[in-house]
Design a protein around this motif. Structure first.
Motif, PDB file in Angstrom:
ATOM      1  N   ALA A   8       0.787  -1.299  -0.066  1.00 22.54           N
ATOM      2  CA  ALA A   8      -0.058   0.041  -0.080  1.00 22.54           C
ATOM      3  C   ALA A   8       0.857   1.340   0.031  1.00 22.54           C
ATOM      4  CB  ALA A   8      -1.000  -0.018   1.188  1.00 22.54           C
ATOM      5  N   THR A   9       2.097   1.384   0.768  1.00 20.01           N
ATOM      6  CA  THR A   9       2.862   2.429   0.904  1.00 20.01           C
ATOM      7  C   THR A   9       3.637   2.589  -0.538  1.00 20.01           C
ATOM      8  OG1 THR A   9       3.369   2.162   2.993  1.00 20.01           O
ATOM      9  CG2 THR A   9       4.828   3.353   1.908  1.00 20.01           C
ATOM     10  N   ALA A  10       3.842   1.379  -1.132  1.00 22.10           N
ATOM     11  CA  ALA A  10       4.512   1.508  -2.491  1.00 22.10           C
ATOM     12  C   ALA A  10       3.644   2.074  -3.515  1.00 22.10           C
ATOM     13  CB  ALA A  10       4.942   0.135  -2.813  1.00 22.10           C
ATOM     14  N   LEU A  11       2.345   1.615  -3.674  1.00 22.55           N
ATOM     15  CA  LEU A  11       1.539   2.167  -4.466  1.00 22.55           C
ATOM     16  C   LEU A  11       1.128   3.598  -4.254  1.00 22.55           C
ATOM     17  CD1 LEU A  11      -0.684   1.492  -6.798  1.00 22.55           C
ATOM     18  CD2 LEU A  11      -2.169   0.735  -5.102  1.00 22.55           C
ATOM     19  N   SER A  12       1.114   3.773  -3.041  1.00 22.87           N
ATOM     20  CA  SER A  12       0.965   5.504  -2.646  1.00 22.87           C
ATOM     21  C   SER A  12       2.085   6.233  -3.188  1.00 22.87           C
ATOM     22  CB  SER A  12       0.907   5.532  -0.899  1.00 22.87           C
ATOM     23  OG  SER A  12       0.663   6.913  -0.826  1.00 22.87           O
ATOM     24  N   GLN A  13       3.249   5.512  -3.041  1.00 21.77           N
ATOM     25  CA  GLN A  13       4.540   6.366  -3.591  1.00 21.77           C
ATOM     26  C   GLN A  13       4.484   6.770  -5.091  1.00 21.77           C
ATOM     27  OE1 GLN A  13       7.577   4.082  -1.860  1.00 21.77           O
ATOM     28  NE2 GLN A  13       7.951   5.559  -0.181  1.00 21.77           N
ATOM     29  N   PHE A  14       4.035   5.374  -5.755  1.00 24.13           N
ATOM     30  CA  PHE A  14       3.940   5.764  -7.035  1.00 24.13           C
ATOM     31  C   PHE A  14       2.744   6.701  -7.616  1.00 24.13           C
ATOM     32  CE2 PHE A  14       2.258   4.481 -11.382  1.00 24.13           C
ATOM     33  CZ  PHE A  14       3.292   4.169 -12.010  1.00 24.13           C
ATOM     34  N   VAL A  15       1.712   6.729  -6.830  1.00 27.79           N
ATOM     35  CA  VAL A  15       0.633   7.408  -7.523  1.00 27.79           C
ATOM     36  C   VAL A  15       1.107   9.267  -7.034  1.00 27.79           C
ATOM     37  CG1 VAL A  15      -1.604   8.402  -6.721  1.00 27.79           C
ATOM     38  CG2 VAL A  15      -1.282   5.974  -6.981  1.00 27.79           C
ATOM     39  N   VAL A  16       1.732   9.340  -6.031  1.00 28.28           N
ATOM     40  CA  VAL A  16       2.356  10.649  -5.716  1.00 28.28           C
ATOM     41  C   VAL A  16       3.455  10.929  -6.786  1.00 28.28           C
ATOM     42  CG1 VAL A  16       3.645  11.906  -3.984  1.00 28.28           C
ATOM     43  CG2 VAL A  16       1.853  10.559  -2.969  1.00 28.28           C
ATOM     44  N   THR A  17       4.284  10.005  -7.204  1.00 27.66           N
ATOM     45  CA  THR A  17       5.374  10.183  -8.116  1.00 27.66           C
ATOM     46  C   THR A  17       4.556  10.736  -9.541  1.00 27.66           C
ATOM     47  OG1 THR A  17       6.804   8.829  -7.211  1.00 27.66           O
ATOM     48  CG2 THR A  17       6.887   9.324  -9.391  1.00 27.66           C
ATOM     49  N   TYR A  18       3.662   9.965  -9.719  1.00 29.27           N
ATOM     50  CA  TYR A  18       2.938  10.167 -10.959  1.00 29.27           C
ATOM     51  C   TYR A  18       2.172  11.676 -11.081  1.00 29.27           C
ATOM     52  CZ  TYR A  18       0.540   8.711 -15.429  1.00 29.27           C
ATOM     53  OH  TYR A  18       0.003   8.550 -16.634  1.00 29.27           O
ATOM     54  N   THR A  19       1.675  12.132  -9.925  1.00 27.21           N
ATOM     55  CA  THR A  19       0.854  13.390  -9.663  1.00 27.21           C
ATOM     56  C   THR A  19       2.009  14.347  -9.740  1.00 27.21           C
ATOM     57  OG1 THR A  19      -0.707  12.344  -8.441  1.00 27.21           O
ATOM     58  CG2 THR A  19      -0.442  14.690  -8.241  1.00 27.21           C
ATOM     59  N   VAL A  20       3.222  14.135  -9.016  1.00 25.91           N
ATOM     60  CA  VAL A  20       4.206  15.216  -8.999  1.00 25.91           C
ATOM     61  C   VAL A  20       4.768  15.483 -10.388  1.00 25.91           C
ATOM     62  CG1 VAL A  20       6.309  16.031  -7.982  1.00 25.91           C
ATOM     63  CG2 VAL A  20       4.324  15.069  -6.448  1.00 25.91           C
ATOM     64  N   VAL A  21       5.085  14.372 -11.059  1.00 30.60           N
ATOM     65  CA  VAL A  21       6.047  14.468 -12.357  1.00 30.60           C
ATOM     66  C   VAL A  21       4.684  15.320 -13.518  1.00 30.60           C
ATOM     67  CG1 VAL A  21       6.465  13.256 -14.377  1.00 30.60           C
ATOM     68  CG2 VAL A  21       7.108  12.462 -12.194  1.00 30.60           C
ATOM     69  N   LEU A  22       3.439  15.000 -13.261  1.00 29.77           N
ATOM     70  CA  LEU A  22       2.619  15.654 -14.241  1.00 29.77           C
ATOM     71  C   LEU A  22       2.510  17.340 -13.886  1.00 29.77           C
ATOM     72  CD1 LEU A  22      -0.321  13.442 -14.554  1.00 29.77           C
ATOM     73  CD2 LEU A  22       1.532  13.540 -16.148  1.00 29.77           C
ATOM     74  N   TRP A  23       2.565  17.302 -12.640  1.00 26.83           N
ATOM     75  CA  TRP A  23       2.517  18.987 -12.114  1.00 26.83           C
ATOM     76  C   TRP A  23       3.827  19.324 -12.306  1.00 26.83           C
ATOM     77  CZ3 TRP A  23       5.798  21.925  -8.848  1.00 26.83           C
ATOM     78  CH2 TRP A  23       4.967  22.916  -8.489  1.00 26.83           C
ATOM     79  N   TYR A  24       4.959  18.929 -12.387  1.00 25.49           N
ATOM     80  CA  TYR A  24       6.165  19.508 -12.581  1.00 25.49           C
ATOM     81  C   TYR A  24       6.059  19.965 -13.776  1.00 25.49           C
ATOM     82  CZ  TYR A  24      11.161  20.564 -13.100  1.00 25.49           C
ATOM     83  OH  TYR A  24      12.321  21.206 -13.527  1.00 25.49           O
ATOM     84  N   TYR A  25       5.934  19.050 -14.996  1.00 26.70           N
ATOM     85  CA  TYR A  25       5.738  19.417 -16.439  1.00 26.70           C
ATOM     86  C   TYR A  25       4.533  20.195 -16.926  1.00 26.70           C
ATOM     87  CZ  TYR A  25      10.194  16.915 -16.939  1.00 26.70           C
ATOM     88  OH  TYR A  25      11.390  16.602 -16.970  1.00 26.70           O
ATOM     89  N   THR A  26       3.736  20.935 -15.822  1.00 26.59           N
ATOM     90  CA  THR A  26       2.901  21.748 -16.462  1.00 26.59           C
ATOM     91  C   THR A  26       3.564  23.144 -16.481  1.00 26.59           C
ATOM     92  OG1 THR A  26       1.151  20.543 -15.386  1.00 26.59           O
ATOM     93  CG2 THR A  26       0.715  22.721 -15.784  1.00 26.59           C
ATOM     94  N   PRO A  27       3.708  23.921 -17.541  1.00 26.25           N
ATOM     95  CA  PRO A  27       4.267  25.136 -17.806  1.00 26.25           C
ATOM     96  C   PRO A  27       3.782  26.153 -16.582  1.00 26.25           C
ATOM     97  CG  PRO A  27       3.722  24.262 -19.805  1.00 26.25           C
ATOM     98  CD  PRO A  27       3.168  23.484 -18.986  1.00 26.25           C
ATOM     99  N   LYS A  28       4.610  26.866 -16.192  1.00 28.82           N
ATOM    100  CA  LYS A  28       4.235  28.078 -15.103  1.00 28.82           C
ATOM    101  C   LYS A  28       3.536  29.044 -15.757  1.00 28.82           C
ATOM    102  CE  LYS A  28       8.427  28.727 -13.645  1.00 28.82           C
ATOM    103  NZ  LYS A  28       9.689  29.054 -13.065  1.00 28.82           N
ATOM    104  N   PRO A  29       2.282  29.810 -15.322  1.00 29.12           N
ATOM    105  CA  PRO A  29       1.764  29.370 -13.863  1.00 29.12           C
ATOM    106  C   PRO A  29       1.000  28.337 -14.086  1.00 29.12           C
ATOM    107  CG  PRO A  29       0.551  31.149 -15.005  1.00 29.12           C
ATOM    108  CD  PRO A  29       1.735  30.778 -16.083  1.00 29.12           C
TER     109      PRO A  29
END
Length: 685
Positions: free
Chosen positions: A396-417
């Motif tokens: 469950a912790t590993a799956l949570s880490q993967f989901v957080v990773t996926y979300t953060v990668v998508l957020w990072y590559y959203t151009p500013k703002p």
């Protein structure tokens, strides 16, 4: 180096199923756990854990004939003194009584001595031997007792309303006695957990509330919060240790009041309670000293990680769905933990009834009494359930880490703002993780779980071998140390491995190797910042766990039904229940810590990936706090004909049934330079 370089790592590799062999093992093991649960619920009865059995195998207060007799009483054995106190107790064959005797004038029905008659007839070799064993119920005068644990009547040979130091009490509560042996204490502790499940459930709710409060305060003032937590924990440990040490300085009535408020004196004989109180005081004192030293030594780490904490909070509060992630994970872990814990409780209550045997002329003959025996198969199933609980929680912790990773990668590559970031990233990350990478996540969770179990087993082996061969002791200590070192290294590596799996869709071993090399190649300040938020996460887990355990203990000892020995809901071992509540609170707190800690690590990893593929596009994506923290500087633009290609590892090949689903989450295009990925507007917005 153009700041508008399209090949900047913002595309994700095509999805392929990874580590299918581990996926198959995980599914088979899960099916086995389900079979064990079905067996436990069909054959178990939790009342066996909260009630005692008499010499006839009847459950006191439950079975016909003793339904109005909930207390277990041990009859006297041997000679009776002038004061009515027996010289010993019949420890093997107790009886059920409706109330615990308070004097020597109450008649109690006890098991009489066996009467054996042997009748032989005929001559050898056709001689027939008939053995008749007779046991009868006899009435015996009682001795003074007091209630203990909501189950037992134990001797009270003085004025104290606590277990004494006499031989009769120690024969019951000693390490080999029917009440004091480890198995009996474990059964009573689990039975108490079954009785007070609402308190444990409330502690889980409190842990969730504290987790959100921690994230909110972390956003407001991270330094003050973590320093306050790091200082509060050691002083709390010192306070607990001081309480258990008070018995060494008190006397008279104050000493008696302290003993009455100390739960250890209600569970052990006086001598044992004194020794355990000293041990607990020393343990908490050393724990407080260790936490205080850690709080002092980690001040530099706290200062260095403030920037990472602020950048992580910026991501978490910019993507509203990330705030739901710890709650979903906590609910998932709570449900799974409740199901597996219930399975363990029912499984421990599947002990079967067996005849007692007596020896007649060298021959074992089945007697008229019954005892309950826990089979070897049952012990194996308990071990599987414990490992399964650990493995599923790690998964469950590993799956949570993967989901957080996926979300953060998508957020990072959203151009500013960036605004509120990508759409429904948690659901998309969950679908990708479950459909394509369950085997990889299960493999990482299995490695951590196995190393934890090996560490515990080696620690037990070290204790068993204490005082024996010094070479064996040295080998076990070294093995335990190596196992713990391996566990810590795997724990550090597997977080970055999941980030690499998210980006490149590689198997666990390949991703772990690539991630370790990628981070090591950067070196410098970036390498120091990897895992920098560990201090904040550790403070979160320790603080919430301590509050959950302390609140549970306070509720159980507040004077309600759980602390009333005459109540059907009495909890005999509040320490065990509090420890379980603290452990569950730690699991819930870890859900919040994972979101915070892994957001920081993923943000840093995505930043490095972006900089390695297109250095100058970092200004387009990276938050200002992260660029300032890593001392980022754009490069001067060389002539276009000297621009190097993007730094990318080849994406893994794939196909098959799920290849169509892969297109829902990734897109790519190939050219003569290898794999190059378009920035997917549908994925980023």
């Amino acid at each position: 180096m153009d700041e508008n370089n399209p090949y900047d790592g913002s595309g994700l590799a095509p999805r392929v199923c990874t580590d299918l062999a581990c996926l198959a093992v995980f599914l088979v093991f899960s099916i086995g756990l389900c079979c064990i649960a079905v067996y436990a619920f069909q054959n178990g009865d939790p009342r066996r854990l909260s009630r005692g059995y008499d010499f006839g195998g009847r459950l006191c207060g439950v079975d016909p004939g003793v339904e109005d007799k909930p207390w277990l009483y041990w009859c006297g054995a041997g000679s009776i003194g002038a004061d009515g106190i027996p010289a010993g107790l019949d420890l093997k064959f107790p009886t059920c009584v409706d109330e615990c005797p308070s004097d020597v004038f109450m008649e109690v029905l006890c098991l009489g001595l066996e009467k054996v008659e042997v009748d032989s007839s005929g001559k050898a070799p056709f001689r027939t031997v008939q053995t008749e064993v007779t046991q009868s119920d006899v009435k015996q005068m009682s001795y003074p007792t007091l209630q203990m644990g909501g189950l037992f009547c134990i001797p009270q040979l003085g004025e104290r309303r606590l277990p004494g130091k006499d031989a009769l009490t120690e024969s019951l509560l000693g390490p080999n006695g029917p009440v004091g042996n480890n198995y009996s204490r474990l059964i009573r502790a689990v039975g108490g957990l079954y009785r007070c499940w609402p308190v444990v459930l409330a502690s889980l709710g409190l842990s969730v509330v504290l987790g959100y409060a921690y994230l909110l305060m972390l956003r407001m003032n991270p330094r003050l919060l973590v320093q306050a937590t790091l200082l509060a924990l050691p002083f709390a440990a010192f306070g607990v240790g001081a309480f258990f040490l008070l018995g060494e300085v008190l006397s008279g009535h104050r000493l008696y009041m302290w003993e009455t408020s100390n739960p250890l004196y209600h569970q052990f004989d006086a001598r044992t309670a004194v020794l355990i109180s000293r041990g607990v005081a020393i343990a908490f004192g050393l724990l407080g000293l260790a936490l205080l030293c850690a709080a002092v030594c980690l001040q530099e780490s706290v200062r260095n990680s403030i920037g990472c904490a602020r950048a992580a909070c910026e991501v978490i509060f910019s993507v509203p769905s990330l705030l739901l992630q710890p709650l979903v994970e906590a609910l998932w872990k709570s449900c799974v933990g409740a199901i597996v814990t219930a399975t363990l409780i029912w499984l421990l209550s599947t002990a079967h009834e067996a005849n007692d045997y007596i020896s007649v002329q060298g021959i074992e003959v089945g007697g008229l009494t019954r005892t309950f025996v826990f089979s070897d198969e049952g012990k194996t199933m308990v071990a599987c359930c414990l490992f399964g609980l650990l493995w599923i929680m790690e998964f469950a912790t590993a799956l949570s880490q993967f989901v957080v990773t996926y979300t953060v990668v998508l957020w990072y590559y959203t151009p500013k703002p960036k605004g509120s970031g990508p759409h429904i990233p948690l659901i998309r990350g969950l679908i990708v993780g479950v459909l394509f990478h369950t085997g990889t996540l299960a493999m990482g969770a299995f490695l951590l779980s196995t190393l934890r179990v090996l560490r515990v087993l080696l620690g037990l082996l070290e204790r068993i071998e204490a005082g024996q061969n010094s070479l064996c002791i040295a080998i076990s200590v070294c093995s335990a140390g190596c196992c713990e070192l391996c566990r810590r290294n795997v724990e550090l590596v597997h977080k970055n491995a999941y980030i690499e799996v998210c980006i490149s869709s590689a198997s666990f071993c390949e991703a772990a190797q690539n991630a370790a090399e990628f981070i090591a190649d950067e070196g410098g300040r970036v390498l120091c910042l990897t895992g920098a938020c560990f201090v904040f996460s550790s403070a979160c887990v320790l603080g919430i766990s301590a509050v959950a355990g302390g609140a549970t203990y306070a509720a159980l000892c507040s004077g309600g039904a759980w602390s009333n020995e005459s109540s059907a809901d009495f909890v005999a071992d509040p320490f065990f229940v509090s420890a379980v509540a603290a452990l569950l609170g730690a699991f819930v707190a870890r859900s919040f810590a994972v979101v915070f800690d892994h957001t920081a690590d993923t943000l840093l990893y995505a930043y490095l990936w972006n900089k390695a593929n297109a250095h100058n596009t970092v200004q387009k994506y990276a938050p200002e706090s992260l660029m300032h923290l890593t001392e980022y500087k754009p490069l001067l633009k060389p002539p276009r004909d000297t621009v190097p290609g993007p730094v990318r590892r080849p994406a893994p090949g794939g196909g098959g049934v799920l290849s169509v689903l892969s297109g829902l989450f990734t897109a790519s295009r190939a050219n003569s330079g290898g794999y190059k990925y378009e920035e997917m507007q549908s994925l980023m917005h």
